[in-house]
Design a protein around this motif. Structure first.
Motif, PDB file in Angstrom:
ATOM      1  N   GLY A  25       0.827  -1.198   0.000  1.00  0.00           N
ATOM      2  CA  GLY A  25       0.000   0.000   0.000  1.00  0.00           C
ATOM      3  C   GLY A  25       0.858   1.243   0.000  1.00  0.00           C
ATOM      4  O   GLY A  25       2.058   1.199  -0.259  1.00  0.00           O
ATOM      5  N   LYS A  26       0.212   2.372   0.313  1.00  0.00           N
ATOM      6  CA  LYS A  26       0.900   3.666   0.323  1.00  0.00           C
ATOM      7  C   LYS A  26       0.605   4.359   1.648  1.00  0.00           C
ATOM      8  O   LYS A  26      -0.532   4.394   2.100  1.00  0.00           O
ATOM      9  CB  LYS A  26       0.412   4.516  -0.845  1.00  0.00           C
ATOM     10  CG  LYS A  26       1.140   5.842  -0.981  1.00  0.00           C
ATOM     11  CD  LYS A  26       0.878   6.473  -2.323  1.00  0.00           C
ATOM     12  CE  LYS A  26      -0.254   7.455  -2.237  1.00  0.00           C
ATOM     13  NZ  LYS A  26      -0.452   8.205  -3.476  1.00  0.00           N
ATOM     14  N   ILE A  83      -0.278   7.276   3.696  1.00  0.00           N
ATOM     15  CA  ILE A  83      -0.887   8.570   3.367  1.00  0.00           C
ATOM     16  C   ILE A  83      -0.733   9.578   4.495  1.00  0.00           C
ATOM     17  O   ILE A  83      -0.846  10.777   4.255  1.00  0.00           O
ATOM     18  CB  ILE A  83      -2.366   8.427   2.957  1.00  0.00           C
ATOM     19  CG1 ILE A  83      -3.200   7.790   4.053  1.00  0.00           C
ATOM     20  CG2 ILE A  83      -2.492   7.647   1.675  1.00  0.00           C
ATOM     21  CD1 ILE A  83      -4.683   7.866   3.785  1.00  0.00           C
ATOM     22  N   LEU A 134      -2.163   3.632   6.469  1.00  0.00           N
ATOM     23  CA  LEU A 134      -1.735   2.920   5.269  1.00  0.00           C
ATOM     24  C   LEU A 134      -2.946   2.734   4.367  1.00  0.00           C
ATOM     25  O   LEU A 134      -3.946   2.155   4.791  1.00  0.00           O
ATOM     26  CB  LEU A 134      -1.141   1.552   5.647  1.00  0.00           C
ATOM     27  CG  LEU A 134      -0.824   0.588   4.510  1.00  0.00           C
ATOM     28  CD1 LEU A 134       0.318   1.118   3.663  1.00  0.00           C
ATOM     29  CD2 LEU A 134      -0.480  -0.779   5.052  1.00  0.00           C
ATOM     30  N   GLU A 135      -2.853   3.245   3.142  1.00  0.00           N
ATOM     31  CA  GLU A 135      -3.950   3.063   2.194  1.00  0.00           C
ATOM     32  C   GLU A 135      -3.641   1.852   1.326  1.00  0.00           C
ATOM     33  O   GLU A 135      -2.583   1.762   0.718  1.00  0.00           O
ATOM     34  CB  GLU A 135      -4.115   4.291   1.311  1.00  0.00           C
ATOM     35  CG  GLU A 135      -5.299   4.182   0.371  1.00  0.00           C
ATOM     36  CD  GLU A 135      -5.493   5.412  -0.475  1.00  0.00           C
ATOM     37  OE1 GLU A 135      -6.489   6.113  -0.271  1.00  0.00           O
ATOM     38  OE2 GLU A 135      -4.624   5.674  -1.328  1.00  0.00           O
ATOM     39  N   VAL A 153       9.387   5.348   7.017  1.00  0.00           N
ATOM     40  CA  VAL A 153       8.454   5.733   5.957  1.00  0.00           C
ATOM     41  C   VAL A 153       8.146   7.217   6.064  1.00  0.00           C
ATOM     42  O   VAL A 153       8.428   7.854   7.074  1.00  0.00           O
ATOM     43  CB  VAL A 153       7.133   4.925   6.028  1.00  0.00           C
ATOM     44  CG1 VAL A 153       7.365   3.461   5.766  1.00  0.00           C
ATOM     45  CG2 VAL A 153       6.428   5.135   7.355  1.00  0.00           C
ATOM     46  N   ASN A 206       5.105  10.291   4.269  1.00  0.00           N
ATOM     47  CA  ASN A 206       3.868  10.452   3.510  1.00  0.00           C
ATOM     48  C   ASN A 206       4.122  10.211   2.029  1.00  0.00           C
ATOM     49  O   ASN A 206       5.085  10.722   1.468  1.00  0.00           O
ATOM     50  CB  ASN A 206       3.294  11.853   3.704  1.00  0.00           C
ATOM     51  CG  ASN A 206       2.821  12.095   5.117  1.00  0.00           C
ATOM     52  OD1 ASN A 206       2.559  11.164   5.866  1.00  0.00           O
ATOM     53  ND2 ASN A 206       2.707  13.350   5.500  1.00  0.00           N
ATOM     54  N   GLY A 207       3.268   9.377   1.412  1.00  0.00           N
ATOM     55  CA  GLY A 207       3.380   9.103  -0.022  1.00  0.00           C
ATOM     56  C   GLY A 207       4.262   7.923  -0.377  1.00  0.00           C
ATOM     57  O   GLY A 207       4.312   7.510  -1.529  1.00  0.00           O
ATOM     58  N   LYS A 208       4.959   7.332   0.596  1.00  0.00           N
ATOM     59  CA  LYS A 208       5.853   6.201   0.309  1.00  0.00           C
ATOM     60  C   LYS A 208       5.052   4.916   0.141  1.00  0.00           C
ATOM     61  O   LYS A 208       4.163   4.625   0.924  1.00  0.00           O
ATOM     62  CB  LYS A 208       6.874   6.017   1.427  1.00  0.00           C
ATOM     63  CG  LYS A 208       7.867   4.891   1.142  1.00  0.00           C
ATOM     64  CD  LYS A 208       8.841   4.713   2.277  1.00  0.00           C
ATOM     65  CE  LYS A 208       9.939   3.721   1.984  1.00  0.00           C
ATOM     66  NZ  LYS A 208       9.519   2.358   1.818  1.00  0.00           N
ATOM     67  N   SER A 209       5.377   4.153  -0.872  1.00  0.00           N
ATOM     68  CA  SER A 209       4.766   2.836  -1.072  1.00  0.00           C
ATOM     69  C   SER A 209       5.538   1.813  -0.256  1.00  0.00           C
ATOM     70  O   SER A 209       6.757   1.898  -0.135  1.00  0.00           O
ATOM     71  CB  SER A 209       4.809   2.445  -2.553  1.00  0.00           C
ATOM     72  OG  SER A 209       3.975   3.293  -3.291  1.00  0.00           O
TER      73      SER A 209
END
Length: 125
Positions: free
Chosen positions: A65-66, A68, A87-88, A109, A111-114
Motif C-alpha cells: 500500500g501507500k 498517506i 496505510l492506504e 516511511v 507520507n506518499g511512500k509505497s
C-alpha cells in the motif's frame, strides 16, 4: 483462481483471487493477432536491511500500500495501541498501531511512500 495467505495485524487469512480476463478484440478473417509485448518495470533500488535491537518492536507493513499520513516521528513516546500512521491499501485506510509502549527509535516511511508486505515501517524501543 489463485490462493494466497495474507496476514493482517497478526491474523492470517486464506484468500482466493480471481484473475481478470482481458477482453479480446475481433479481427477480420485471415488477419493475425499479434499480442502486445509485456511491460517491463524498471528495477527498484534495494533498501538496506533494518537492524532491530533485542526487545524492540518492529512495525511491519501487513499488506502492500501507500502511507498517506505519518502521525509520529523518531523520538516520540507512544503507548500500546496508539495510531502511528495510516496505510492506504485497496482504497481502504488502515490504521497502523503501536504493538507496545515505548519510544519511536526508527521511522522508515514518509507520507506518499509505497510499502511492500513485511517491510519494516517503524521500530518502537
Amino acid at each position: 483462481m489463485r490462493k494466497f495467505r495474507v496476514t493482517v495485524n497478526g491474523t492470517s487469512y486464506n484468500v482466493e483471487v480471481q484473475e481478470e480476463i482481458k477482453s479480446v478484440t475481433a479481427v477480420p478473417c485471415g488477419q493475425a493477432v499479434v499480442p502486445a509485448a509485456p511491460a517491463v518495470a524498471a528495477p527498484s533500488p534495494v533498501a538496506a536491511p533494518v537492524e532491530i535491537a533485542a526487545g524492540d518492536s518492529a512495525i511491519k507493513a501487513p499488506m502492500p500500500g501507500k502511507i498517506i499520513k505519518v502521525l509520529v516521528k523518531k523520538g516520540d513516546k507512544v503507548k500500546k495501541g496508539d495510531v502511528l500512521m495510516i496505510l492506504e491499501a485497496m482504497k481502504m485506510q488502515n490504521e497502523i498501531t503501536s504493538p507496545a509502549s515505548g519510544c519511536v527509535t526508527l521511522m522508515n516511511v514518509a507520507n506518499g511512500k509505497s510499502v511492500k508486505p513485511g517491510e519494516v515501517m517503524a521500530v518502537i524501543g
